[in-house]
Design a protein around this motif. Structure first.
Motif, PDB file in Angstrom:
ATOM      1  N   GLU A  56      -6.065   7.964  -9.930  1.00  0.00           N
ATOM      2  CA  GLU A  56      -4.780   8.372 -10.500  1.00  0.00           C
ATOM      3  C   GLU A  56      -3.629   7.970  -9.577  1.00  0.00           C
ATOM      4  OE1 GLU A  56      -2.566  12.372 -12.234  1.00  0.00           O
ATOM      5  OE2 GLU A  56      -4.526  12.551 -11.280  1.00  0.00           O
ATOM      6  N   ALA A  57      -3.822   8.125  -8.272  1.00  0.00           N
ATOM      7  CA  ALA A  57      -2.785   7.740  -7.312  1.00  0.00           C
ATOM      8  C   ALA A  57      -2.532   6.244  -7.361  1.00  0.00           C
ATOM      9  CB  ALA A  57      -3.187   8.176  -5.906  1.00  0.00           C
ATOM     10  N   ASP A  58      -3.608   5.444  -7.459  1.00  0.00           N
ATOM     11  CA  ASP A  58      -3.454   3.988  -7.560  1.00  0.00           C
ATOM     12  C   ASP A  58      -2.730   3.598  -8.842  1.00  0.00           C
ATOM     13  OD1 ASP A  58      -4.778   3.675  -5.163  1.00  0.00           O
ATOM     14  OD2 ASP A  58      -6.737   3.297  -6.108  1.00  0.00           O
ATOM     15  N   PHE A  59      -3.051   4.263  -9.943  1.00  0.00           N
ATOM     16  CA  PHE A  59      -2.381   3.987 -11.212  1.00  0.00           C
ATOM     17  C   PHE A  59      -0.883   4.285 -11.110  1.00  0.00           C
ATOM     18  CE2 PHE A  59      -0.713   5.579 -15.246  1.00  0.00           C
ATOM     19  CZ  PHE A  59      -0.881   4.453 -16.033  1.00  0.00           C
ATOM     20  N   ILE A  60      -0.540   5.409 -10.495  1.00  0.00           N
ATOM     21  CA  ILE A  60       0.872   5.794 -10.372  1.00  0.00           C
ATOM     22  C   ILE A  60       1.613   4.792  -9.495  1.00  0.00           C
ATOM     23  CG2 ILE A  60       2.433   7.562  -9.463  1.00  0.00           C
ATOM     24  CD1 ILE A  60       0.318   9.635 -10.330  1.00  0.00           C
ATOM     25  N   LYS A  61       1.004   4.386  -8.385  1.00  0.00           N
ATOM     26  CA  LYS A  61       1.650   3.411  -7.489  1.00  0.00           C
ATOM     27  C   LYS A  61       1.869   2.083  -8.205  1.00  0.00           C
ATOM     28  CE  LYS A  61      -0.152   5.347  -3.207  1.00  0.00           C
ATOM     29  NZ  LYS A  61      -1.098   5.156  -2.098  1.00  0.00           N
ATOM     30  N   LYS A  62       0.853   1.618  -8.933  1.00  0.00           N
ATOM     31  CA  LYS A  62       0.987   0.354  -9.656  1.00  0.00           C
ATOM     32  C   LYS A  62       2.065   0.458 -10.736  1.00  0.00           C
ATOM     33  CE  LYS A  62      -1.756  -3.120 -12.114  1.00  0.00           C
ATOM     34  NZ  LYS A  62      -0.677  -4.022 -12.048  1.00  0.00           N
ATOM     35  N   PHE A  63       2.093   1.573 -11.450  1.00  0.00           N
ATOM     36  CA  PHE A  63       3.112   1.775 -12.479  1.00  0.00           C
ATOM     37  C   PHE A  63       4.517   1.756 -11.868  1.00  0.00           C
ATOM     38  CE2 PHE A  63       5.863   4.577 -14.949  1.00  0.00           C
ATOM     39  CZ  PHE A  63       5.801   3.948 -16.189  1.00  0.00           C
ATOM     40  N   MET A  64       4.691   2.430 -10.740  1.00  0.00           N
ATOM     41  CA  MET A  64       6.007   2.455 -10.101  1.00  0.00           C
ATOM     42  C   MET A  64       6.426   1.063  -9.608  1.00  0.00           C
ATOM     43  SD  MET A  64       7.101   5.462 -10.467  1.00  0.00           S
ATOM     44  CE  MET A  64       8.491   5.494  -9.385  1.00  0.00           C
ATOM     45  N   GLU A  65       5.478   0.301  -9.077  1.00  0.00           N
ATOM     46  CA  GLU A  65       5.799  -1.080  -8.650  1.00  0.00           C
ATOM     47  C   GLU A  65       6.214  -1.943  -9.844  1.00  0.00           C
ATOM     48  OE1 GLU A  65       2.340  -2.417  -6.574  1.00  0.00           O
ATOM     49  OE2 GLU A  65       2.721  -1.132  -4.831  1.00  0.00           O
ATOM     50  N   GLN A  67       7.593  -0.908 -12.613  1.00  0.00           N
ATOM     51  CA  GLN A  67       8.916  -0.467 -13.069  1.00  0.00           C
ATOM     52  C   GLN A  67      10.021  -0.989 -12.160  1.00  0.00           C
ATOM     53  OE1 GLN A  67       9.743   1.137 -15.924  1.00  0.00           O
ATOM     54  NE2 GLN A  67       7.601   0.759 -16.439  1.00  0.00           N
ATOM     55  N   GLU A  68       9.755  -1.062 -10.852  1.00  0.00           N
ATOM     56  CA  GLU A  68      10.761  -1.578  -9.921  1.00  0.00           C
ATOM     57  C   GLU A  68      10.985  -3.062 -10.145  1.00  0.00           C
ATOM     58  OE1 GLU A  68       9.699  -0.559  -5.947  1.00  0.00           O
ATOM     59  OE2 GLU A  68       9.911   1.596  -6.294  1.00  0.00           O
ATOM     60  N   LYS A  69       9.940  -3.799 -10.500  1.00  0.00           N
ATOM     61  CA  LYS A  69      10.080  -5.228 -10.752  1.00  0.00           C
ATOM     62  C   LYS A  69      10.923  -5.489 -12.000  1.00  0.00           C
ATOM     63  CE  LYS A  69       5.783  -6.620  -8.552  1.00  0.00           C
ATOM     64  NZ  LYS A  69       4.419  -7.145  -8.780  1.00  0.00           N
ATOM     65  N   LYS A  70      10.828  -4.611 -13.000  1.00  0.00           N
ATOM     66  CA  LYS A  70      11.588  -4.766 -14.233  1.00  0.00           C
ATOM     67  C   LYS A  70      13.079  -4.576 -13.992  1.00  0.00           C
ATOM     68  CE  LYS A  70       7.975  -3.477 -17.482  1.00  0.00           C
ATOM     69  NZ  LYS A  70       7.554  -2.509 -18.506  1.00  0.00           N
ATOM     70  N   HIS A  71      13.437  -3.737 -13.053  1.00  0.00           N
ATOM     71  CA  HIS A  71      14.856  -3.429 -12.805  1.00  0.00           C
ATOM     72  C   HIS A  71      15.273  -4.233 -11.643  1.00  0.00           C
ATOM     73  CE1 HIS A  71      15.060  -0.142 -15.633  1.00  0.00           C
ATOM     74  NE2 HIS A  71      13.908   0.295 -15.158  1.00  0.00           N
TER      75      HIS A  71
END
Length: 71
Positions: A56-65, A67-71
């Motif tokens: 779950e922690a890996d999924f959250i980190k990947k999701f946040m990365e 999202q940062e790339k999109k913005h």
């Protein structure tokens, strides 16, 4: 009718009202600069990840990365 008071500064005639505006601008500009303080980056502060598993922690980190790339 009286004329504007002039002062001889660096060989030029400068009106008293220009000197007053310069002094007030320097005073208020310096006060604003001294009160503003350093700029702090807001993106560096991230909340802690409270995950129940490492997957779950890996999924959250990947999701946040992503999202940062999109913005």
């Amino acid at each position: 009718m009286a004329g504007v008071a002039t002062y001889n500064i660096a060989g030029r005639q400068v009106g008293g009202h220009y000197l007053a505006m310069a002094i007030l601008g320097t005073l208020f500009g310096g006060a604003y600069y001294s009160v503003s303080g350093p700029k702090k980056p807001t993106a560096a502060a991230t909340p802690p990840i409270n995950a129940s598993s490492s997957d779950e922690a890996d999924f959250i980190k990947k999701f946040m990365e992503d999202q940062e790339k999109k913005h």
